[in-house]
Design an enzyme around this catalytic site. Structure first.
Site, PDB file in Angstrom:
ATOM      1  N   LYS A   6       8.794  -0.071  -5.542  1.00  0.00           N
ATOM      2  CA  LYS A   6       7.635  -0.960  -5.682  1.00  0.00           C
ATOM      3  C   LYS A   6       6.634  -0.371  -6.683  1.00  0.00           C
ATOM      4  O   LYS A   6       6.035  -1.099  -7.472  1.00  0.00           O
ATOM      5  CB  LYS A   6       6.964  -1.195  -4.330  1.00  0.00           C
ATOM      6  CG  LYS A   6       7.769  -2.021  -3.340  1.00  0.00           C
ATOM      7  CD  LYS A   6       8.024  -3.463  -3.771  1.00  0.00           C
ATOM      8  CE  LYS A   6       6.786  -4.326  -3.814  1.00  0.00           C
ATOM      9  NZ  LYS A   6       7.131  -5.766  -4.036  1.00  0.00           N
ATOM     10  N   ASP A  48       0.825  -1.214   0.000  1.00  0.00           N
ATOM     11  CA  ASP A  48       0.000   0.000   0.000  1.00  0.00           C
ATOM     12  C   ASP A  48       0.860   1.267   0.000  1.00  0.00           C
ATOM     13  O   ASP A  48       0.346   2.367  -0.225  1.00  0.00           O
ATOM     14  CB  ASP A  48      -0.958   0.011   1.199  1.00  0.00           C
ATOM     15  CG  ASP A  48      -0.260   0.014   2.555  1.00  0.00           C
ATOM     16  OD1 ASP A  48       0.979  -0.123   2.603  1.00  0.00           O
ATOM     17  OD2 ASP A  48      -0.963   0.159   3.585  1.00  0.00           O
ATOM     18  N   GLU A  49       2.180   1.115   0.261  1.00  0.00           N
ATOM     19  CA  GLU A  49       3.027   2.308   0.378  1.00  0.00           C
ATOM     20  C   GLU A  49       3.174   3.048  -0.955  1.00  0.00           C
ATOM     21  O   GLU A  49       3.559   4.219  -0.976  1.00  0.00           O
ATOM     22  CB  GLU A  49       4.395   1.929   0.966  1.00  0.00           C
ATOM     23  CG  GLU A  49       4.217   1.230   2.305  1.00  0.00           C
ATOM     24  CD  GLU A  49       5.488   1.043   3.137  1.00  0.00           C
ATOM     25  OE1 GLU A  49       6.437   1.811   2.951  1.00  0.00           O
ATOM     26  OE2 GLU A  49       5.495   0.134   3.971  1.00  0.00           O
ATOM     27  N   TYR A 100      11.967   2.921  -1.168  1.00  0.00           N
ATOM     28  CA  TYR A 100      11.314   1.601  -1.201  1.00  0.00           C
ATOM     29  C   TYR A 100      10.001   1.678  -1.969  1.00  0.00           C
ATOM     30  O   TYR A 100       9.769   0.917  -2.914  1.00  0.00           O
ATOM     31  CB  TYR A 100      11.054   1.100   0.227  1.00  0.00           C
ATOM     32  CG  TYR A 100      10.059  -0.057   0.290  1.00  0.00           C
ATOM     33  CD1 TYR A 100      10.350  -1.288  -0.287  1.00  0.00           C
ATOM     34  CD2 TYR A 100       8.815   0.092   0.926  1.00  0.00           C
ATOM     35  CE1 TYR A 100       9.430  -2.345  -0.239  1.00  0.00           C
ATOM     36  CE2 TYR A 100       7.897  -0.953   0.981  1.00  0.00           C
ATOM     37  CZ  TYR A 100       8.209  -2.168   0.395  1.00  0.00           C
ATOM     38  OH  TYR A 100       7.295  -3.211   0.430  1.00  0.00           O
TER      39      TYR A 100
HETATM   40  P1  NAD Z   1      11.303  -9.943   3.297  1.00  0.00           P
HETATM   41  O1  NAD Z   1      12.347  -8.876   3.239  1.00  0.00           O
HETATM   42  O2  NAD Z   1      11.027 -10.621   4.600  1.00  0.00           O
HETATM   43  O3  NAD Z   1      11.661 -11.102   2.265  1.00  0.00           O
HETATM   44  C1  NAD Z   1      12.115 -10.855   0.971  1.00  0.00           C
HETATM   45  C2  NAD Z   1      12.659 -12.157   0.390  1.00  0.00           C
HETATM   46  O4  NAD Z   1      13.126 -11.880  -0.941  1.00  0.00           O
HETATM   47  C3  NAD Z   1      13.851 -12.715   1.178  1.00  0.00           C
HETATM   48  O5  NAD Z   1      13.694 -14.110   1.349  1.00  0.00           O
HETATM   49  C4  NAD Z   1      15.037 -12.409   0.271  1.00  0.00           C
HETATM   50  O6  NAD Z   1      16.109 -13.356   0.417  1.00  0.00           O
HETATM   51  C5  NAD Z   1      14.415 -12.457  -1.112  1.00  0.00           C
HETATM   52  N1  NAD Z   1      15.162 -11.651  -2.085  1.00  0.00           N
HETATM   53  C6  NAD Z   1      15.611 -10.377  -1.914  1.00  0.00           C
HETATM   54  N2  NAD Z   1      16.294  -9.976  -3.008  1.00  0.00           N
HETATM   55  C7  NAD Z   1      16.264 -11.026  -3.885  1.00  0.00           C
HETATM   56  C8  NAD Z   1      16.792 -11.225  -5.189  1.00  0.00           C
HETATM   57  N3  NAD Z   1      17.508 -10.266  -5.794  1.00  0.00           N
HETATM   58  N4  NAD Z   1      16.556 -12.397  -5.800  1.00  0.00           N
HETATM   59  C9  NAD Z   1      15.843 -13.379  -5.191  1.00  0.00           C
HETATM   60  N5  NAD Z   1      15.342 -13.251  -3.934  1.00  0.00           N
HETATM   61  C10 NAD Z   1      15.551 -12.094  -3.295  1.00  0.00           C
HETATM   62  O7  NAD Z   1      10.004  -9.299   2.697  1.00  0.00           O
HETATM   63  P2  NAD Z   1       8.468  -9.515   3.096  1.00  0.00           P
HETATM   64  O8  NAD Z   1       8.135  -8.594   4.192  1.00  0.00           O
HETATM   65  O9  NAD Z   1       8.202 -10.959   3.232  1.00  0.00           O
HETATM   66  O10 NAD Z   1       7.758  -8.946   1.776  1.00  0.00           O
HETATM   67  C11 NAD Z   1       7.501  -9.803   0.670  1.00  0.00           C
HETATM   68  C12 NAD Z   1       6.833  -9.005  -0.429  1.00  0.00           C
HETATM   69  O11 NAD Z   1       5.612  -8.458   0.052  1.00  0.00           O
HETATM   70  C13 NAD Z   1       7.656  -7.819  -0.939  1.00  0.00           C
HETATM   71  O12 NAD Z   1       7.479  -7.717  -2.319  1.00  0.00           O
HETATM   72  C14 NAD Z   1       7.046  -6.624  -0.212  1.00  0.00           C
HETATM   73  O13 NAD Z   1       7.206  -5.457  -0.979  1.00  0.00           O
HETATM   74  C15 NAD Z   1       5.603  -7.047  -0.117  1.00  0.00           C
HETATM   75  N6  NAD Z   1       4.860  -6.495   1.025  1.00  0.00           N
HETATM   76  C16 NAD Z   1       5.356  -6.548   2.293  1.00  0.00           C
HETATM   77  C17 NAD Z   1       4.606  -6.049   3.355  1.00  0.00           C
HETATM   78  C18 NAD Z   1       5.090  -6.135   4.785  1.00  0.00           C
HETATM   79  O14 NAD Z   1       4.423  -5.621   5.701  1.00  0.00           O
HETATM   80  N7  NAD Z   1       6.197  -6.784   5.074  1.00  0.00           N
HETATM   81  C19 NAD Z   1       3.355  -5.470   3.119  1.00  0.00           C
HETATM   82  C20 NAD Z   1       2.874  -5.415   1.797  1.00  0.00           C
HETATM   83  C21 NAD Z   1       3.629  -5.942   0.769  1.00  0.00           C
HETATM   84  P1  TYD Z   2       8.181  -0.613   9.643  1.00  0.00           P
HETATM   85  O1  TYD Z   2       7.928  -1.858  10.420  1.00  0.00           O
HETATM   86  O2  TYD Z   2       9.576  -0.314   9.202  1.00  0.00           O
HETATM   87  O3  TYD Z   2       7.167  -0.631   8.404  1.00  0.00           O
HETATM   88  P2  TYD Z   2       6.831   0.529   7.314  1.00  0.00           P
HETATM   89  O4  TYD Z   2       7.759   1.652   7.472  1.00  0.00           O
HETATM   90  O5  TYD Z   2       7.051  -0.171   6.015  1.00  0.00           O
HETATM   91  O6  TYD Z   2       5.410   0.899   7.575  1.00  0.00           O
HETATM   92  O7  TYD Z   2       7.687   0.629  10.511  1.00  0.00           O
HETATM   93  C1  TYD Z   2       6.346   0.717  10.963  1.00  0.00           C
HETATM   94  C2  TYD Z   2       6.207   2.044  11.668  1.00  0.00           C
HETATM   95  O8  TYD Z   2       6.999   2.030  12.855  1.00  0.00           O
HETATM   96  C3  TYD Z   2       6.711   3.205  10.842  1.00  0.00           C
HETATM   97  O9  TYD Z   2       5.869   4.332  11.081  1.00  0.00           O
HETATM   98  C4  TYD Z   2       8.103   3.480  11.399  1.00  0.00           C
HETATM   99  C5  TYD Z   2       7.975   3.077  12.854  1.00  0.00           C
HETATM  100  N1  TYD Z   2       9.207   2.521  13.484  1.00  0.00           N
HETATM  101  C6  TYD Z   2       9.649   3.046  14.713  1.00  0.00           C
HETATM  102  O10 TYD Z   2       9.053   3.968  15.283  1.00  0.00           O
HETATM  103  N2  TYD Z   2      10.780   2.509  15.267  1.00  0.00           N
HETATM  104  C7  TYD Z   2      11.490   1.504  14.674  1.00  0.00           C
HETATM  105  O11 TYD Z   2      12.538   1.073  15.219  1.00  0.00           O
HETATM  106  C8  TYD Z   2      11.004   0.977  13.438  1.00  0.00           C
HETATM  107  C9  TYD Z   2      11.739  -0.131  12.745  1.00  0.00           C
HETATM  108  C10 TYD Z   2       9.856   1.522  12.883  1.00  0.00           C
END
Ligand code: NAD
Ligand code: TYD
Length: 357
Positions: free
Chosen positions: A167, A138-139, A163
């Protein structure tokens, strides 16, 4: 069905791989992951020997590697999650986000398109039965300032961090390939996830780890930024729904209708951890430390998830308090996992990000 899942060793990817391997024994699931700092095969130890699961170590920035892999394995579908995912890291090293999130996604689109066209009947029918699903965030929609506003699928893109810009660019390429080459694409944009296996650079697991080890709890700015939190297994269920029922060319927003200010989450975690660790009430909250804000920090994210709920019938299964309780229990029960990911390179990262903040 031969299904390629990228980034399956990461936080969300591992839950998606587990769901597909166990729910669809008739599918062959291939997990392609580079195993960066965020990738961890221990996340999948329970299913690593499943007969329908194969791990492939590889880098999506390597176009030749992807072309060779698609030539060898006739994939029917792709669920693309591999990415650099942490906003703070994107501020210090934007180029690695361009390489993996933008170039890597275009490499993957090219490899899928070329192999499906080469093996298909020609024309757009080469894509019959195929599906390329891009998992996004959603970012890309930027930051909300009016409390009545929510992100809709039609909200214009307005990414504010390296980031989210990377995306957004990858989303644009996926849609462009759908439009130009008639590739069978579908997308989803999800809010913040939390749950087991979350890497402790992100807010919730970082706070759990710091509370446990009695370290300061670094709250950025005034702690008033708002995020919409969804339990990771509910995101994996939504990905299953979109992959199987989503209309090609469409985008689905996924969220929990669950907005929290950061500081309120930190207080809830402190109270939960005090209770679980048998500490007197109020002990962990004393660790809260306000630190310099993140550069360009988005104020509020909030998803309107009505489209996926009404059109595809998905809905979140867990309330936040229940999900957070499960998450804390998982971290307390998986000390070895946490010790492994917080040693070595994590310490260097932590020092660099927080020491003089
Ligand atoms: P993460 O950082 O935990 O995992 C990313 C994975 O991708 C890792 O296993 C890493 O080894 C692999 N990777 C990174 N670069 C690579 C490359 N060049 N080639 C092959 N593999 C590679 O991320 P996540 O939090 O699990 O997010 C997964 C997806 O979901 C991402 O596309 C992210 O943008 C999206 N997403 C995440 C969130 C969230 O809250 N974490 C929310 C919405 C969408
Ligand atoms: P984060 O987990 O990094 O997710 P995103 O920035 O992708 O939403 O951060 C969630 C929220 O928490 C964001 O507003 C930043 C804040 N944050 C802190 O206040 N302290 C921290 O150490 C981190 C990692 C995030």
């Amino acid at each position: 069905m031969k299904l390629l899942i990228t980034g399956g060793a990461g936080f969300i990817g591992s839950h998606v791989v587990r769901l597909f391997v166990t729910k669809y024994p008739e599918y062959q699931i291939y997990n392609l992951d580079k195993l960066t700092y965020a990738g961890n095969l221990a996340n999948l130890s329970d299913i690593e020997n499943a007969p329908n699961y194969t791990f492939i170590k590889g880098d999506i920035t390597d176009a030749k590697f992807l072309e060779d892999m698609f030539a060898e394995i006739p994939f029917d579908g792709v669920i693309h999650l591999a990415a650099e995912s942490h906003v703070d890291r994107s501020i210090t090293d934007p180029m690695s986000f361009v390489m993996t999130n933008v170039v890597g996604t275009v490499n993957l689109l090219n490899a899928a398109k070329n192999s499906w066209q080469a093996n298909g009947a020609g024309g757009t029918s080469a894509f019959d039965g195929k599906r390329f699903y891009h998992v996004s965030t959603d970012e890309v929609y930027g930051s909300l300032h009016n409390p009545d506003e929510f992100f809709l699928e039609t909200t214009p893109y307005d990414p504010q961090s390296p980031y989210s810009a990377s995306k957004a660019a990858s989303d644009h390429f996926v849609r462009a390939y759908g439009n130009t080459y008639k590739m069978p694409v579908v997308l989803s944009n999800c809010s913040n996830n939390y749950g087991p296996n979350h890497f402790p650079e992100k807010l919730i697991p970082l706070m759990i780890h710091n509370i446990q080890t009695n370290k300061p709890l670094p709250v950025y700015g005034k702690g008033e930024n708002v995020r919409d939190w969804l339990f990771v297994v509910d995101h994996a269920r939504a990905i299953d729904t979109v992959f199987h029922k989503g209309v090609l060319g469409e985008t689905y927003n996924i969220g929990g209708f669950n907005e929290w200010k950061n500081i309120d989450i930190v207080h809830l975690l402190c109270a939960t951890m005090d209770r679980k660790l048998g500490r007197p009430e109020g002990t962990s909250a004393k660790l809260i430390t306000y630190v310099t804000d993140r550069a360009g920090h988005d104020l509020r994210y909030a998803i309107d998830a009505n489209k996926i709920m009404n059109e595809l019938g998905w809905q979140p299964s867990l309330q936040f308090e229940e999900g957070l309780e499960k998450t804390v229990d998982w971290f307390l029960a998986n000390q070895e996992w946490l010790d492994n990911v917080t040693s070595g390179a994590y310490q260097t990262y932590y020092q660099g990000m927080y020491a003089n903040r």
